[in-house]
Design an enzyme around this catalytic site. Structure first.
Site, mmCIF file in Angstrom:
data_model
loop_
_atom_site.group_PDB
_atom_site.id
_atom_site.type_symbol
_atom_site.label_atom_id
_atom_site.label_comp_id
_atom_site.label_asym_id
_atom_site.label_seq_id
_atom_site.Cartn_x
_atom_site.Cartn_y
_atom_site.Cartn_z
ATOM 1 N N LYS A 139 -9.383 1.435 11.055
ATOM 2 C CA LYS A 139 -9.485 1.301 9.594
ATOM 3 C C LYS A 139 -9.350 -0.184 9.276
ATOM 4 C CE LYS A 139 -7.662 3.153 5.265
ATOM 5 N NZ LYS A 139 -8.217 2.077 4.532
ATOM 6 N N LYS B 154 -12.819 11.112 11.603
ATOM 7 C CA LYS B 154 -13.976 11.722 10.951
ATOM 8 C C LYS B 154 -14.472 12.915 11.757
ATOM 9 C CE LYS B 154 -15.518 7.252 9.233
ATOM 10 N NZ LYS B 154 -16.472 6.152 9.316
ATOM 11 N N CYS C 243 18.853 -18.312 -16.544
ATOM 12 C CA CYS C 243 19.394 -19.586 -16.990
ATOM 13 C C CYS C 243 18.905 -19.767 -18.424
ATOM 14 C CB CYS C 243 18.871 -20.721 -16.107
ATOM 15 S SG CYS C 243 19.132 -22.334 -16.875
ATOM 16 N N LYS D 170 -2.464 6.000 8.076
ATOM 17 C CA LYS D 170 -1.999 4.636 7.817
ATOM 18 C C LYS D 170 -0.799 4.330 8.696
ATOM 19 C CE LYS D 170 -3.881 2.904 3.849
ATOM 20 N NZ LYS D 170 -3.147 2.841 2.703
ATOM 21 N N PHE E 122 2.188 1.924 -3.342
ATOM 22 C CA PHE E 122 1.086 2.402 -4.174
ATOM 23 C C PHE E 122 0.804 3.879 -3.875
ATOM 24 C CE2 PHE E 122 -3.304 3.250 -5.178
ATOM 25 C CZ PHE E 122 -3.467 2.638 -6.421
ATOM 26 N N ASP E 123 0.738 4.189 -2.582
ATOM 27 C CA ASP E 123 0.437 5.569 -2.204
ATOM 28 C C ASP E 123 1.530 6.523 -2.673
ATOM 29 O OD1 ASP E 123 -1.881 4.743 -1.053
ATOM 30 O OD2 ASP E 123 -1.093 4.656 0.983
ATOM 31 N N ASP F 72 -9.066 -3.590 7.517
ATOM 32 C CA ASP F 72 -8.400 -3.905 6.254
ATOM 33 C C ASP F 72 -9.143 -5.045 5.569
ATOM 34 O OD1 ASP F 72 -6.605 -3.759 4.261
ATOM 35 O OD2 ASP F 72 -4.925 -4.648 5.360
ATOM 36 N N SER G 209 -13.407 6.838 -1.550
ATOM 37 C CA SER G 209 -12.232 6.362 -0.845
ATOM 38 C C SER G 209 -11.878 7.404 0.229
ATOM 39 C CB SER G 209 -11.170 6.217 -1.923
ATOM 40 O OG SER G 209 -9.954 6.025 -1.387
ATOM 41 N N ASP H 151 0.837 -1.201 0.000
ATOM 42 C CA ASP H 151 0.000 0.000 0.000
ATOM 43 C C ASP H 151 0.871 1.250 0.000
ATOM 44 O OD1 ASP H 151 -1.999 -1.752 0.172
ATOM 45 O OD2 ASP H 151 -2.813 -1.052 2.096
ATOM 46 N N CYS I 23 23.395 -22.077 -13.142
ATOM 47 C CA CYS I 23 22.039 -22.316 -12.661
ATOM 48 C C CYS I 23 22.047 -23.329 -11.518
ATOM 49 C CB CYS I 23 21.177 -22.831 -13.813
ATOM 50 S SG CYS I 23 19.538 -23.323 -13.267
ATOM 51 N N CYS J 270 20.270 -26.630 -12.931
ATOM 52 C CA CYS J 270 20.734 -27.478 -14.040
ATOM 53 C C CYS J 270 22.192 -27.244 -14.402
ATOM 54 C CB CYS J 270 19.831 -27.293 -15.260
ATOM 55 S SG CYS J 270 20.071 -25.701 -16.051
ATOM 56 N N GLU K 94 -11.917 5.893 14.408
ATOM 57 C CA GLU K 94 -12.347 4.492 14.258
ATOM 58 C C GLU K 94 -11.188 3.666 13.744
ATOM 59 O OE1 GLU K 94 -15.493 4.718 11.413
ATOM 60 O OE2 GLU K 94 -16.676 6.052 12.673
ATOM 61 N N CYS L 255 15.986 -27.155 -18.267
ATOM 62 C CA CYS L 255 16.058 -26.798 -16.841
ATOM 63 C C CYS L 255 14.706 -27.101 -16.177
ATOM 64 C CB CYS L 255 16.417 -25.318 -16.731
ATOM 65 S SG CYS L 255 16.540 -24.736 -15.048
ATOM 66 N N TYR M 9 -19.482 1.057 9.474
ATOM 67 C CA TYR M 9 -18.965 2.330 9.985
ATOM 68 C C TYR M 9 -19.526 3.587 9.352
ATOM 69 C CZ TYR M 9 -16.082 1.013 5.968
ATOM 70 O OH TYR M 9 -15.668 0.580 4.753
HETATM 71 S S1 IVH Z 1 -15.416 5.717 6.122
HETATM 72 C C1 IVH Z 1 -17.064 8.408 2.615
HETATM 73 N N1 IVH Z 1 -14.514 4.236 8.056
HETATM 74 O O1 IVH Z 1 -11.092 2.361 3.931
HETATM 75 C C2 IVH Z 1 -16.016 7.580 3.256
HETATM 76 N N2 IVH Z 1 -13.862 3.673 5.858
HETATM 77 O O2 IVH Z 1 -9.151 3.674 2.224
HETATM 78 C C3 IVH Z 1 -16.522 6.348 3.866
HETATM 79 N N3 IVH Z 1 -12.452 1.667 5.719
HETATM 80 O O3 IVH Z 1 -13.246 2.963 1.236
HETATM 81 C C4 IVH Z 1 -15.469 5.502 4.418
HETATM 82 N N4 IVH Z 1 -12.413 1.232 7.858
HETATM 83 O O4 IVH Z 1 -13.448 0.723 2.525
HETATM 84 C C5 IVH Z 1 -14.518 4.445 6.729
HETATM 85 N N5 IVH Z 1 -13.829 3.006 9.895
HETATM 86 C C6 IVH Z 1 -13.843 3.199 8.579
HETATM 87 C C7 IVH Z 1 -13.155 2.352 7.695
HETATM 88 C C8 IVH Z 1 -13.187 2.640 6.335
HETATM 89 C C9 IVH Z 1 -12.016 0.837 6.670
HETATM 90 C C10 IVH Z 1 -12.152 1.521 4.292
HETATM 91 C C11 IVH Z 1 -13.277 1.847 3.362
HETATM 92 C C12 IVH Z 1 -12.758 2.977 2.525
HETATM 93 C C13 IVH Z 1 -11.295 2.737 2.579
HETATM 94 C C14 IVH Z 1 -10.502 3.955 2.226
#
Ligand code: IVH
Length: 697
Positions: free
Chosen positions: A122, A295, A431, A319, A37-38, A124, A90, A34, A413, A416, A120, A437, A231
């Site tokens: 997160k 949030k 190789c 993260k 990716f980020d 996975d 997301s 991740d 190798c 082989c 909250e 092989c 959530y």
């Molecule tokens: S709130 C409008 N709360 O994380 C936004 N998302 O990386 C609503 N996720 O798409 C998302 N735990 O799939 C929210 N406590 C949590 C979460 C959560 C995991 C996921 C969710 C989201 C992704 C974003």
């Protein structure tokens, strides 16, 4: 110059991000972590901000990744797709206290008022949106591309902690979102079982949850013992002005919204304390989390802040840093892959990391080893990304023993004994003995039978090994010569990790299944056969493009370098590789055997490229019986392909809607005028899926 370089980099990053999105969301098998990716996403965001003229509405920076089971142009659809009432977005990511403070500053600047936060876990897992009508669970949909997702209701109904009926004082209509996940305990047991039967293990619980939710048989899903945590209630608040309050109510109706995983945080200091608490305690949770979500609690403040195209402005994710451990490097082994590439693998003193015990880690290639300057007996840093095999990211050279030796990259190798070679501009040593092989030979057969290639799922890695060891199969063509009596009674003891042994033996039923699987593969369309051949650099997409262009193996074999370069996405490297493959007598013989066996070596005559767009050659027919169609909107395949399909099935295309129009085929963003007109004339408006149901593509 700089402009051109930036443009190229932007395109390159978009391509990479699309690819990794695919791996993550669709195939549930990411190749990078991740964090990596980020980092790519961040680089792209910065470049797009610097060069607004290169911005594009469909850039990965503006769209959420898609988990739709069937990406455009690939294979048949397995789930009905449903539009989300509210887009499933997301979250923005942060990695430091400072970035969280920036977020809070932005929020408070807009609000011009203090605000309290809710923190909250997160989770996975895989996000889903649940709809309860009159307290009854009526629909569960995955995130999909954010606007439309897969309808996985039947599968979600098997999740134990999701109630089918709400109790108490629930609202008549409720949409609630959350995450489906697999506990680490269930995950470990599942992977152990998979390894026992020779199936590839899942890289992590998230991938296992996502793979399970996309299974076609709900009974199988039930056995995967998934869990869910909810959530978020999208849409206008049902009562009061607090997100936390809404979740408390949801819990009172029987929904899984545990309060212990959430906290009201009146100040940023409380937010940091919550993060610190779970950074410590997360190991003791039964499931994986990858961070904390912060949030704004007040729903009216949330509304004031609103959304960007991709994320809410009222929430952010923090993260956790990638999980790291320190351990000692005991030795390095060298593995030979299907293409002959040699991968150095570190054997480590076992160390717990992110819920599992790590004993091996990838060192990638000789360059990477040199870059790390890794010595035997060094204390190394191991990190877990999305991959099965963790990687070594650093070496504590200051505590190195003075006599520590450098691991010696082999000259020959390890399997082989052939002298290894290295091509210009490539990091890997190879190789070159591709015809003799063993791991290369076995690897090619395993690739050939793979799900996305010839899909002979009655064979697996272990069985291929047995067939190879017994001298029965040396190349894919040999599979089609196997007879019942060759297979019956074969057996072998395989040794797995930690001395686990398993025996594979071929009894009547197994043999029948294997032979049936091989026979069925004769129907696999030519583009997948081409992918199955295992030509270096020819992945699924390139194979499809080559098949669409040349239409037969004969034509492809006769193609010149220049002709190959005419194919979309084929560059010099791929063209050279195709020519090289086709020239080899060994490959010619193999392709001859496949042809003799009846494997598809061409697209059916007259088959259009549109067929390949859906990955499914189908015979021409008259199922549409001359009906006229008006096509409007955006579809999963190009509109021209869709029109070609209409004609392919005996329909007619017309431009405008009139009383004689048979159907309006409506995609996303269909013009409202057309919609109204079709309705007023009482003309059936059908979706792409309904069209596919009509024609069977
Ligand atoms: S709130 C409008 N709360 O994380 C936004 N998302 O990386 C609503 N996720 O798409 C998302 N735990 O799939 C929210 N406590 C949590 C979460 C959560 C995991 C996921 C969710 C989201 C992704 C974003």
């Amino acid at each position: 110059m700089l402009r051109e370089l930036s443009r190229q980099r932007i395109e390159d990053l978009r391509r990479q991000l699309e690819y990794h999105n695919q791996r993550y969301y669709v195939r549930s098998s990411p190749e990078i972590s991740d964090h990596q990716f980020d980092a790519l996403m961040k680089e792209l965001e910065q470049l797009e901000a610097e060069w607004p003229e290169f911005a594009r509405a469909d850039s990965p920076t503006r769209r959420v990744g898609s988990d739709l089971a069937t990406p455009p142009g690939q294979g048949s659809q397995s789930f009905v797709q449903v539009a989300h009432r509210y887009p499933m977005l997301s979250l923005g990511n942060t990695y430091s206290e400072e970035e969280i403070r920036d977020f809070a500053q932005r929020v408070e600047r807009v609000l011009q008022a203090p605000c309290r936060y809710v923190c909250e876990l997160k989770y996975d897992g895989v996000s889903v949106s649940l709809t309860y009508t009159r307290g009854e669970l009526v629909q569960a949909v995955t995130r999909g591309d954010g606007t439309r997702g897969d309808d996985v209701t039947a599968n979600v109904r098997t999740i134990r902690n999701i109630p089918h009926r709400l109790h108490g004082n629930f609202p008549p209509e409720l949409e609630i979102r959350g995450e489906v996940l697999m506990s680490r305990k269930v995950f470990d047991a599942l992977n152990a079982r998979r390894e026992d039967v020779g199936e590839a293990p899942f890289a992590n619980p998230r991938n296992a949850a996502s793979g399970s939710l996309k299974l076609q048989n709900p009974e199988e899903v039930a056995q995967r013992h998934l869990d869910a945590y909810l959530y978020y209630l999208p849409g206008p608040g049902l009562f009061g002005d607090s997100h936390h309050e809404q979740l408390m109510r949801a819990a009172s109706w029987g929904l899984p919204v545990p309060e212990r995983y959430r906290k009201i945080c009146p100040s940023l200091e409380d937010v940091f304390a919550f993060i610190a608490h779970w950074a410590r305690e997360r190991r003791d949770l039964p499931f994986d989390i990858d961070g904390i979500v912060i949030k704004v609690d007040s729903l009216s403040q949330q509304q004031q802040l609103g959304f960007t195209a991709k994320t809410p402005r009222w929430a952010i994710a923090y993260k956790f840093p990638a999980e790291q451990a320190r351990t000692r490097l005991l030795s390095v082994s060298y593995q030979v892959g299907r293409t002959g590439a040699i991968t150095p693998v570190a054997n480590l003193e076992p160390v717990p990391l992110g819920g599992t015990v790590v004993k091996r880690a990838s060192l990638h290639n000789a360059d990477q080893m040199a870059l790390l300057d890794v010595h035997l007996n060094d204390i190394v840093l191991v990190e877990k990304g999305g991959e099965i095999i963790p990687k070594i990211t650093g070496v504590l050279s200051e505590v190195r023993r003075p006599d520590a030796a450098l691991p010696e990259f082999p000259k020959v190798c390890p399997e082989c004994g052939t002298t290894l070679v290295r091509q210009e501009e490539e990091a890997a040593w190879y190789c070159p003995n591709d015809s003799g092989c063993p791991p290369q030979i076995k690897g090619r057969i395993v690739h050939f039978i793979g799900r996305r290639a010839m899909n002979i799922d009655s064979l697996g890695e272990g069985k291929v090994e047995l067939l190879f060891d017994k001298g029965l199969v040396h190349q894919p063509g040999d599979l089609y010569r196997l007879r019942y009596e060759d297979l019956l009674g074969l057996e072998k003891i395989l040794e797995g990790e930690e001395g686990r042994v398993r025996k594979i033996g071929f009894r009547e039923k197994t043999v029948e299944n294997i032979l049936a699987g091989i026979r069925t593969s004769l129907n696999i369309p030519f583009d997948r056969v081409l992918f199955a051949l295992g030509i270096r650099y020819v992945g699924e997409t390139t194979a499809r493009k080559l098949a669409a262009h040349f239409r037969s193996l004969d034509a492809l074999q006769a193609a010149s370098f220049e002709e190959l370069l005419c194919v979309d996405e084929v560059g010099e490297r791929i063209a050279r590789s195709v020519l090289h493959f086709m020239e080899q007598p060994r490959n010619q013989q193999m392709m001859g055997m496949l042809r003799d066996a009846g494997v598809q070596m061409a697209l059916p005559s007259g088959d259009s490229e549109a067929m390949i767009a859906y990955g499914k050659p189908v015979p021409r027919s008259n199922v549409l019986g001359g009906s006229s169609f008006v096509v409007s909107g955006v579809f999963t395949i190009p509109r021209d392909d869709l029109k070609a399909l209409i004609e392919w099935f005996g329909g007619r295309n017309t431009g405008s809607i009139s009383a004689s129009t048979g159907y309006v085929l409506a995609g996303d963003k269909m013009g409202p005028e057309k919609f109204k007109k079709a309705q007023s004339l009482n003309i059936p408006i059908i979706s792409e899926q309904e069209f596919r149901d009509m024609t069977g593509v």
